[in-house]
Design a protein around this motif. Structure first.
Motif, PDB file in Angstrom:
ATOM      1  N   GLU A  73      54.337  71.745 -18.811  1.00  0.00           N
ATOM      2  CA  GLU A  73      53.428  70.693 -19.279  1.00  0.00           C
ATOM      3  C   GLU A  73      52.083  70.775 -18.558  1.00  0.00           C
ATOM      4  N   ILE A  74      52.107  71.090 -17.269  1.00  0.00           N
ATOM      5  CA  ILE A  74      50.856  71.200 -16.507  1.00  0.00           C
ATOM      6  C   ILE A  74      50.006  72.337 -17.065  1.00  0.00           C
ATOM      7  N   LEU A  75      50.608  73.517 -17.223  1.00  0.00           N
ATOM      8  CA  LEU A  75      49.866  74.670 -17.714  1.00  0.00           C
ATOM      9  C   LEU A  75      49.486  74.498 -19.183  1.00  0.00           C
ATOM     10  N   PHE A  76      50.327  73.819 -19.945  1.00  0.00           N
ATOM     11  CA  PHE A  76      50.030  73.570 -21.353  1.00  0.00           C
ATOM     12  C   PHE A  76      48.745  72.764 -21.507  1.00  0.00           C
ATOM     13  N   ARG A  77      48.485  71.857 -20.560  1.00  0.00           N
ATOM     14  CA  ARG A  77      47.297  71.012 -20.623  1.00  0.00           C
ATOM     15  C   ARG A  77      46.084  71.647 -19.947  1.00  0.00           C
ATOM     16  N   SER A  78      46.258  72.854 -19.411  1.00  0.00           N
ATOM     17  CA  SER A  78      45.119  73.584 -18.853  1.00  0.00           C
ATOM     18  C   SER A  78      44.480  74.414 -19.959  1.00  0.00           C
ATOM     19  N   LYS A  79      43.590  75.315 -19.587  1.00  0.00           N
ATOM     20  CA  LYS A  79      42.904  76.159 -20.572  1.00  0.00           C
ATOM     21  C   LYS A  79      43.651  77.463 -20.794  1.00  0.00           C
ATOM     22  N   LEU A  80      44.970  77.444 -20.545  1.00  0.00           N
ATOM     23  CA  LEU A  80      45.742  78.683 -20.579  1.00  0.00           C
ATOM     24  C   LEU A  80      45.709  79.349 -21.947  1.00  0.00           C
ATOM     25  N   ALA A 257      51.390  75.644 -10.394  1.00  0.00           N
ATOM     26  CA  ALA A 257      50.717  75.198 -11.613  1.00  0.00           C
ATOM     27  C   ALA A 257      49.691  74.109 -11.305  1.00  0.00           C
ATOM     28  N   LEU A 258      50.056  73.176 -10.413  1.00  0.00           N
ATOM     29  CA  LEU A 258      49.102  72.138 -10.008  1.00  0.00           C
ATOM     30  C   LEU A 258      47.886  72.753  -9.316  1.00  0.00           C
ATOM     31  N   ALA A 259      48.128  73.746  -8.468  1.00  0.00           N
ATOM     32  CA  ALA A 259      47.022  74.407  -7.767  1.00  0.00           C
ATOM     33  C   ALA A 259      46.109  75.135  -8.748  1.00  0.00           C
ATOM     34  N   LEU A 260      46.689  75.852  -9.711  1.00  0.00           N
ATOM     35  CA  LEU A 260      45.881  76.567 -10.700  1.00  0.00           C
ATOM     36  C   LEU A 260      45.080  75.592 -11.561  1.00  0.00           C
ATOM     37  N   ALA A 261      45.717  74.487 -11.958  1.00  0.00           N
ATOM     38  CA  ALA A 261      45.017  73.495 -12.769  1.00  0.00           C
ATOM     39  C   ALA A 261      43.862  72.867 -11.995  1.00  0.00           C
ATOM     40  N   ALA A 262      44.068  72.650 -10.694  1.00  0.00           N
ATOM     41  CA  ALA A 262      43.007  72.084  -9.863  1.00  0.00           C
ATOM     42  C   ALA A 262      41.846  73.066  -9.715  1.00  0.00           C
ATOM     43  N   VAL A 263      42.154  74.342  -9.509  1.00  0.00           N
ATOM     44  CA  VAL A 263      41.108  75.356  -9.319  1.00  0.00           C
ATOM     45  C   VAL A 263      40.283  75.540 -10.589  1.00  0.00           C
ATOM     46  N   THR A 264      40.953  75.513 -11.755  1.00  0.00           N
ATOM     47  CA  THR A 264      40.245  75.712 -13.024  1.00  0.00           C
ATOM     48  C   THR A 264      39.568  74.447 -13.537  1.00  0.00           C
ATOM     49  N   SER A 266      40.992  71.695 -14.698  1.00  0.00           N
ATOM     50  CA  SER A 266      41.680  70.995 -15.791  1.00  0.00           C
ATOM     51  C   SER A 266      42.644  69.934 -15.283  1.00  0.00           C
ATOM     52  N   LEU A 267      42.745  69.766 -13.961  1.00  0.00           N
ATOM     53  CA  LEU A 267      43.666  68.772 -13.398  1.00  0.00           C
ATOM     54  C   LEU A 267      42.922  67.460 -13.193  1.00  0.00           C
ATOM     55  N   THR A 268      43.137  66.534 -14.101  1.00  0.00           N
ATOM     56  CA  THR A 268      42.604  65.179 -13.973  1.00  0.00           C
ATOM     57  C   THR A 268      43.774  64.219 -13.836  1.00  0.00           C
ATOM     58  N   TRP A 269      43.476  62.989 -13.459  1.00  0.00           N
ATOM     59  CA  TRP A 269      44.541  62.005 -13.298  1.00  0.00           C
ATOM     60  C   TRP A 269      45.242  61.755 -14.635  1.00  0.00           C
ATOM     61  N   PHE A 272      47.451  64.727 -15.406  1.00  0.00           N
ATOM     62  CA  PHE A 272      48.592  64.717 -14.493  1.00  0.00           C
ATOM     63  C   PHE A 272      49.657  63.743 -14.988  1.00  0.00           C
ATOM     64  N   MET A 273      49.245  62.522 -15.335  1.00  0.00           N
ATOM     65  CA  MET A 273      50.201  61.503 -15.779  1.00  0.00           C
ATOM     66  C   MET A 273      50.790  61.845 -17.148  1.00  0.00           C
ATOM     67  N   GLU A 274      49.967  62.387 -18.046  1.00  0.00           N
ATOM     68  CA  GLU A 274      50.478  62.779 -19.364  1.00  0.00           C
ATOM     69  C   GLU A 274      51.552  63.853 -19.232  1.00  0.00           C
ATOM     70  N   GLY A 275      51.278  64.859 -18.391  1.00  0.00           N
ATOM     71  CA  GLY A 275      52.258  65.928 -18.185  1.00  0.00           C
ATOM     72  C   GLY A 275      53.532  65.426 -17.543  1.00  0.00           C
ATOM     73  N   LEU A 276      53.380  64.536 -16.549  1.00  0.00           N
ATOM     74  CA  LEU A 276      54.543  63.992 -15.849  1.00  0.00           C
ATOM     75  C   LEU A 276      55.405  63.160 -16.796  1.00  0.00           C
ATOM     76  N   MET A 277      54.783  62.297 -17.601  1.00  0.00           N
ATOM     77  CA  MET A 277      55.538  61.440 -18.516  1.00  0.00           C
ATOM     78  C   MET A 277      56.183  62.265 -19.634  1.00  0.00           C
TER      79      MET A 277
END
Length: 434
Positions: A73-80, A257-264, A266-269, A272-277
């Protein structure tokens, strides 16, 4: 014996009625178990159901499930997905079939991230369908490659459905992951081989070739894709190397995945919550199905249906190949109406004793079942990949189904190959354990 026949008839009829009425799969399984225990046994149903639900809900093997889902879910919401197309396209532009291979390779990479067929198909399809249509690639082959390659989400580890099968059949999840590697790579090669052959035989339907891209430019185009591939290699490699258990590897995957999303960026609050839920909802749904399926398993065991069926099959003196053929047709039919996880938990209590009685390796059978369910994902009327592609392309379901038929036949070819050469499945786990 009359009681067992009656119980089997009640089980079959009630199952059809519940599923046809739209009742949740988990509640249908729980209802079936309670009916069997209440009407065909004298055991205390309430305490047995309660203890079974509790015991099946805290399995340590299941802890990797929500973590792998969350990683996806984390990577799905990034620009992968967009990075994947841009990164893979320069590497396949000189192959027969050219950018159509991006669908196969992209789905293979996304499969290792998402572990789900529909998510894999949808993620790659949203990017590649408009891109390939704009470049003049034939839509039927674009749809076919996505429909077939999307099923890699079940076979390429870490696979959610393999975790469910491992828990249900009490087979090592790590060994299942290892066993899926060679069949998964072989399936990708078969898909790419068919795509290349079709393009060579239909040159007039293919767009003009793109200019060659220098090696350094290919590397630069892949700069954002390489970290994701390295993360997948780290997660899966740690399992294969015996360094980490599936649960520990999944934890590494989430942190990475969290680290990659933060570096690119794409990691916003909100992300983060959408992926977690989303991960929590999916995990709860699967865990609920597994717990209720455990109640049905206990119920059919008390009624003695599995042993009776195994004795019946044994009396028919079917060869293992004939048994596999019968079970294969049965599961493909189920796949027309149910999704993969439901098929496994619904049939395991009856099917696994029959398979064991025939002397078939449960590890090998797990991959056989996964490939069967992959094929069921592209069969109407409930082929989930077909519905995903119908929504993306706007084509009717018959056109999407026709485009997927060659890839369905390739999946059947893979079944034949792993049956004729079981070492394709068992060889790598045996080698890793030595």
């Amino acid at each position: 014996m009359d009681t067992i026949v009656l119980a089997s008839l009640v089980l079959g009829i009630l199952l059809l009625l519940l599923l046809a009425s739209g009742v949740w799969v988990a509640l249908s399984l729980l209802t079936l178990g309670m009916v069997l225990l209440g009407f065909f046994t004298s055991v205390p149903m309430g305490s047995l159901i309660a203890s079974t639900l509790w015991d099946s809900s805290w399995s340590w093997a299941l802890t990797s499930l929500p973590l792998f889902i969350w990683m996806g879910e984390i990577l799905f919401r990034s620009k992968l997905s967009s990075d994947m197309f841009q990164g893979l396209a320069p590497w396949v532009s000189r192959f027969p079939g050219r950018l159509l291979h991006v669908n196969v390779l992209g789905c293979g990479i996304m499969a290792a991230v998402a572990g789900s067929s529909a998510v894999t198909c949808a993620t790659i399809g949203r990017i590649s369908v408009p891109e390939l249509q704009g470049r003049g690639y034939p839509l039927n082959l674009t749809i076919g490659t996505l429909a077939g390659s999307g099923t890699l989400g079940l076979l390429i580890p870490p696979s959610i459905i393999m975790i469910v099968y491992g828990v249900t059949a009490e087979v090592s999840i790590a060994r299942l992951f290892i066993a899926g590697v060679l069949p998964g790579l072989l399936l990708m090669l078969l898909f790419m081989g068919y795509t290349g052959l079709w393009s060579l035989l239909n040159r007039d339907k293919m767009p003009p070739s793109d200019p060659a891209v220098p090696f350094l430019e290919r590397i630069y185009a892949s700069r954002r894709l390489i970290p994701v591939v390295l993360l997948i290699a780290l997660v899966v490699g740690s399992i294969y190397g015996g360094i980490a258990t599936p649960t520990e590897a999944a934890t590494i995957g989430v942190i990475g995945a969290l680290a990659l999303a933060a570096v690119t960026g794409s990691l916003t609050w909100d992300n983060f919550m959408e992926g977690l839920m989303a991960a929590m909802r999916t995990s709860c749904m699967i865990s609920f199905i597994i717990a209720c399926a455990a109640c049905l398993t206990v119920a059919v065991a008390f009624v003695d249906i599995p042993r009776s069926l195994a004795s019946w099959v044994d009396a028919m003196e079917l060869s293992p190949y004939a048994l596999l053929a019968v079970l294969g047709v049965f599961m493909l039919i189920l796949g027309c109406f149910l999704e993969g996880i439901s098929i496994i938990v619904l049939t395991s209590s009856v099917m696994l004793p029959m398979v064991q009685a025939a002397g078939i390796d449960l590890l090998w059978f797990g991959i056989f079942v996964v490939v069967l369910i992959e094929a069921a994902q592209i069969t109407p009327p409930v082929g989930f990949n077909l519905f995903v592609l119908q929504s993306i392309t706007g084509k009717d379901i018959l056109a999407v189904t026709r485009a997927a038929i060659p890839f369905f036949l390739i999946l059947i070819l893979l079944l034949v190959l792993i049956t004729a050469f079981p070492q394709l499945v068992t060889g790598l786990p045996q080698m890793m354990s030595n």
